[in-house]
Motif scaffolding. Structure first.
Motif, PDB file in Angstrom:
ATOM      1  N   GLY A  14       0.819  -1.216   0.000  1.00 19.89           N
ATOM      2  CA  GLY A  14       0.000   0.000   0.000  1.00 19.89           C
ATOM      3  C   GLY A  14       0.849   1.261   0.000  1.00 19.89           C
ATOM      4  O   GLY A  14       2.064   1.216  -0.197  1.00 19.89           O
ATOM      5  N   PHE A  15       0.170   2.362   0.223  1.00 16.76           N
ATOM      6  CA  PHE A  15       0.823   3.686   0.177  1.00 16.76           C
ATOM      7  C   PHE A  15       1.948   3.787   1.218  1.00 16.76           C
ATOM      8  O   PHE A  15       3.133   3.911   0.869  1.00 16.76           O
ATOM      9  N   ILE A  16       1.597   3.683   2.486  1.00 18.41           N
ATOM     10  CA  ILE A  16       2.597   3.884   3.545  1.00 18.41           C
ATOM     11  C   ILE A  16       3.592   2.718   3.538  1.00 18.41           C
ATOM     12  O   ILE A  16       4.812   2.906   3.627  1.00 18.41           O
ATOM     13  N   ASP A  35       0.997  -8.879   1.446  1.00 19.67           N
ATOM     14  CA  ASP A  35      -0.204  -8.142   1.012  1.00 19.67           C
ATOM     15  C   ASP A  35      -1.188  -9.144   0.417  1.00 19.67           C
ATOM     16  O   ASP A  35      -0.879 -10.331   0.261  1.00 19.67           O
ATOM     17  N   ASP A  57      -3.612 -13.499   3.377  1.00 17.88           N
ATOM     18  CA  ASP A  57      -4.689 -12.741   4.005  1.00 17.88           C
ATOM     19  C   ASP A  57      -4.345 -12.528   5.478  1.00 17.88           C
ATOM     20  O   ASP A  57      -4.126 -13.489   6.216  1.00 17.88           O
ATOM     21  N   PHE A  58      -4.313 -11.279   5.863  1.00 18.04           N
ATOM     22  CA  PHE A  58      -3.987 -10.954   7.255  1.00 18.04           C
ATOM     23  C   PHE A  58      -4.962 -11.611   8.228  1.00 18.04           C
ATOM     24  O   PHE A  58      -4.645 -11.859   9.379  1.00 18.04           O
ATOM     25  N   TYR A  59      -6.172 -11.889   7.715  1.00 19.97           N
ATOM     26  CA  TYR A  59      -7.193 -12.471   8.597  1.00 19.97           C
ATOM     27  C   TYR A  59      -7.150 -13.988   8.613  1.00 19.97           C
ATOM     28  O   TYR A  59      -8.001 -14.621   9.228  1.00 19.97           O
ATOM     29  N   TYR A 146     -13.371   2.988  13.830  1.00 17.72           N
ATOM     30  CA  TYR A 146     -11.970   2.908  13.389  1.00 17.72           C
ATOM     31  C   TYR A 146     -11.031   3.417  14.501  1.00 17.72           C
ATOM     32  O   TYR A 146     -10.037   2.779  14.837  1.00 17.72           O
ATOM     33  N   LYS A 150      -8.407   1.239  16.766  1.00 19.14           N
ATOM     34  CA  LYS A 150      -6.980   1.609  16.780  1.00 19.14           C
ATOM     35  C   LYS A 150      -6.522   1.789  18.233  1.00 19.14           C
ATOM     36  O   LYS A 150      -5.471   1.301  18.634  1.00 19.14           O
TER      37      LYS A 150
HETATM   38  N1  LIG Z   1      -3.376   6.967   4.859  1.00 20.41           N
HETATM   39  C1  LIG Z   1      -3.758   7.625   5.939  1.00 20.41           C
HETATM   40  O1  LIG Z   1      -4.238   8.751   5.874  1.00 20.41           O
HETATM   41  C2  LIG Z   1      -3.563   6.996   7.311  1.00 20.41           C
HETATM   42  C3  LIG Z   1      -3.555   7.810   8.457  1.00 20.41           C
HETATM   43  C4  LIG Z   1      -3.373   7.224   9.712  1.00 20.41           C
HETATM   44  C5  LIG Z   1      -3.245   5.834   9.803  1.00 20.41           C
HETATM   45  N2  LIG Z   1      -3.278   5.067   8.667  1.00 20.41           N
HETATM   46  C6  LIG Z   1      -3.151   3.611   8.798  1.00 20.41           C
HETATM   47  O2  LIG Z   1      -2.000   3.200   8.091  1.00 20.41           O
HETATM   48  C7  LIG Z   1      -2.222   1.906   7.539  1.00 20.41           C
HETATM   49  C8  LIG Z   1      -1.873   1.886   6.060  1.00 20.41           C
HETATM   50  O3  LIG Z   1      -2.572   2.887   5.376  1.00 20.41           O
HETATM   51  P1  LIG Z   1      -2.341   3.168   3.822  1.00 20.41           P
HETATM   52  O4  LIG Z   1      -2.815   4.539   3.584  1.00 20.41           O
HETATM   53  O5  LIG Z   1      -0.988   2.770   3.424  1.00 20.41           O
HETATM   54  O6  LIG Z   1      -3.412   2.170   3.180  1.00 20.41           O
HETATM   55  P2  LIG Z   1      -3.353   1.366   1.799  1.00 20.41           P
HETATM   56  O7  LIG Z   1      -4.752   0.955   1.530  1.00 20.41           O
HETATM   57  O8  LIG Z   1      -2.629   2.136   0.759  1.00 20.41           O
HETATM   58  O9  LIG Z   1      -2.478   0.096   2.173  1.00 20.41           O
HETATM   59  C9  LIG Z   1      -2.961  -0.971   2.934  1.00 20.41           C
HETATM   60  C10 LIG Z   1      -2.508  -2.250   2.274  1.00 20.41           C
HETATM   61  O10 LIG Z   1      -3.016  -3.340   3.071  1.00 20.41           O
HETATM   62  C11 LIG Z   1      -3.416  -4.360   2.189  1.00 20.41           C
HETATM   63  N3  LIG Z   1      -4.420  -5.206   2.827  1.00 20.41           N
HETATM   64  C12 LIG Z   1      -5.688  -4.870   3.163  1.00 20.41           C
HETATM   65  N4  LIG Z   1      -6.323  -5.934   3.690  1.00 20.41           N
HETATM   66  C13 LIG Z   1      -5.440  -6.954   3.698  1.00 20.41           C
HETATM   67  C14 LIG Z   1      -5.511  -8.311   4.108  1.00 20.41           C
HETATM   68  N5  LIG Z   1      -6.623  -8.824   4.628  1.00 20.41           N
HETATM   69  N6  LIG Z   1      -4.400  -9.069   3.983  1.00 20.41           N
HETATM   70  C15 LIG Z   1      -3.264  -8.572   3.440  1.00 20.41           C
HETATM   71  N7  LIG Z   1      -3.138  -7.292   3.033  1.00 20.41           N
HETATM   72  C16 LIG Z   1      -4.222  -6.493   3.151  1.00 20.41           C
HETATM   73  C17 LIG Z   1      -3.995  -3.625   0.985  1.00 20.41           C
HETATM   74  O11 LIG Z   1      -4.013  -4.465  -0.178  1.00 20.41           O
HETATM   75  C18 LIG Z   1      -3.040  -2.447   0.861  1.00 20.41           C
HETATM   76  O12 LIG Z   1      -1.983  -2.732  -0.047  1.00 20.41           O
HETATM   77  C19 LIG Z   1      -3.658   1.525   7.864  1.00 20.41           C
HETATM   78  O13 LIG Z   1      -3.674   0.719   9.025  1.00 20.41           O
HETATM   79  C20 LIG Z   1      -4.311   2.847   8.161  1.00 20.41           C
HETATM   80  O14 LIG Z   1      -5.356   2.698   9.077  1.00 20.41           O
HETATM   81  C21 LIG Z   1      -3.419   5.626   7.419  1.00 20.41           C
END
Ligand SMILES: NC(=O)c1ccc[n+]([C@@H]2O[C@H](COP(=O)([O-])OP(=O)(O)OC[C@H]3O[C@@H](n4cnc5c(N)ncnc54)[C@H](O)[C@@H]3O)[C@@H](O)[C@H]2O)c1
Length: 314
Positions: A14-16, A35, A57-59, A146, A150
């Motif tokens: 994902g992004f972060i 992922d 799957d994380f779950y 949410y 958290k």
């Molecule tokens: N982006 C924000 O603004 C923000 C702010 C604060 C906290 N967060 C937290 O940071 C974390 C990451 O955020 P992000 O913006 O990178 O999100 P994102 O959606 O870009 O990345 C999350 C990744 O998790 C993967 N994923 C989801 N469900 C899954 C599963 N069951 N098994 C395996 N992989 C799975 C997705 O495919 C995705 O690649 C999250 O926990 C989010 O709550 C994000």
């Protein structure tokens, strides 16, 4: 020769996660990206051949068990919900995010993982903050599931550390933005607005545009996360933001200046889930990790715009 630390990033595609991955590689760590099955590899394409990729799957407990073997550090970035949709089905939010995380922490104990880094949410755990900028000590009441989930995960991390000495850090992240953030998802005002600008579409704003947030450029946030790997601090929980607030209207003004494009804006009714102001006091992270955010918002927005232009236009 010292063994290189193994790090696994749940949600690493994902992004972060992809930014954490890139920086870990730059610093010489061994990295596994975990992922979803068939996840989009675009975010990690530039360094795909330098990481181990696990699709699972994380779950799924078996997937977690297999992936954790031999790992030293865990980054947990998976979430099945967003702040805005989490109240639609809180039971689902708890089952997926909370229960699965606790099961993962149990496996971390089995495999003697040395540290878990959890990305929490500085935008939701405080609810409606009474103190701005909000310090970690402010005991707010989240107004969405949410945020409750958290915060509960944070509490379990505290408990697992106390009972089983599982080291951890929680980062209550503000509003990260930058390259690779999905411009089509309802989390991340900056890429969403920029994309609309690029496509000459109308930008919809909930409320009158006065909603104020603390935006942090992703590479600055990741810089702090990586510093935390080298320091085992007594404090475990940190806000992670720029400490500066911008209203949505101010963000639009900056975008106009940076891109030279004129936005079409439509103001709509505000949403219950949005708190009016959220700005984090990140002094504890600054002091503990000798860190500070370096990227001015104009520069960060420019980089995000450039990335979107390169990857989405045409
Ligand atoms: N982006 C924000 O603004 C923000 C702010 C604060 C906290 N967060 C937290 O940071 C974390 C990451 O955020 P992000 O913006 O990178 O999100 P994102 O959606 O870009 O990345 C999350 C990744 O998790 C993967 N994923 C989801 N469900 C899954 C599963 N069951 N098994 C395996 N992989 C799975 C997705 O495919 C995705 O690649 C999250 O926990 C989010 O709550 C994000």
């Amino acid at each position: 020769m010292k063994k290189r630390k193994n790090c696994i990033i749940y949600g690493g595609g994902g992004f972060i996660g992809s930014h954490i991955c890139e920086e870990l590689l730059n610093e010489g760590y061994e990295v596994t990206v975990f992922d979803k099955l068939y996840f989009d590899k675009r975010n990690i394409s530039a360094f795909r051949n330098r990481v181990k990729v696990i699709e699972g799957d994380f779950y799924n407990e078996k997937d977690i068990k297999k992936s954790l073997k031999g790992q030293d550090v865990v980054f947990h970035l998976v979430s099945s919900t967003l702040p805005a949709n989490s109240n639609l089905n809180p039971a689902y939010d708890i089952e997926t995010n909370l229960i699965a995380t606790i099961k993962m922490l149990d496996r971390c104990r089995d495999y003697k993982v040395s540290k878990v880094i959890f990305i929490s949410s500085g935008g939701t755990v405080y609810g409606i903050p009474e103190k701005i900028p909000t310090p970690e000590t402010f005991c707010g009441k989240p107004i969405c599931s949410y945020g409750i989930v958290k915060k509960t995960i944070e509490n379990y991390l505290f408990m697992y550390n106390r009972l089983y000495e599982l080291d951890y850090n929680v980062f209550r992240l503000a509003n990260p933005y930058g390259e690779r953030q999905n411009p089509f998802v309802a989390q991340g005002v900056i890429p969403v607005f920029l994309m609309k600008l690029l496509k000459k579409e109308t930008i919809n704003i909930w409320g009158d545009g006065s909603i104020t947030r603390d935006y942090i450029y992703i590479k600055d946030a990741v810089d702090c996360l990586l510093k935390s790997l080298k320091i085992s601090s007594k404090e475990k929980l940190f806000n992670l933001g720029s400490g500066r607030g911008y209203s949505l209207n101010e963000i639009l003004e900056i975008m106009k200046k940076v891109t030279g494009l004129k936005p079409k804006v439509k103001y709509q009714h505000g949403r219950d889930v949005d708190v009016p102001v959220n700005i984090l006091n990140s002094n504890l992270a600054k002091k503990t990790f000798n860190w500070k955010p370096k990227t001015e918002i104009e520069k960060g927005i420019y980089k995000t715009f450039f990335y979107l232009k390169e990857n989405y236009s045409g």
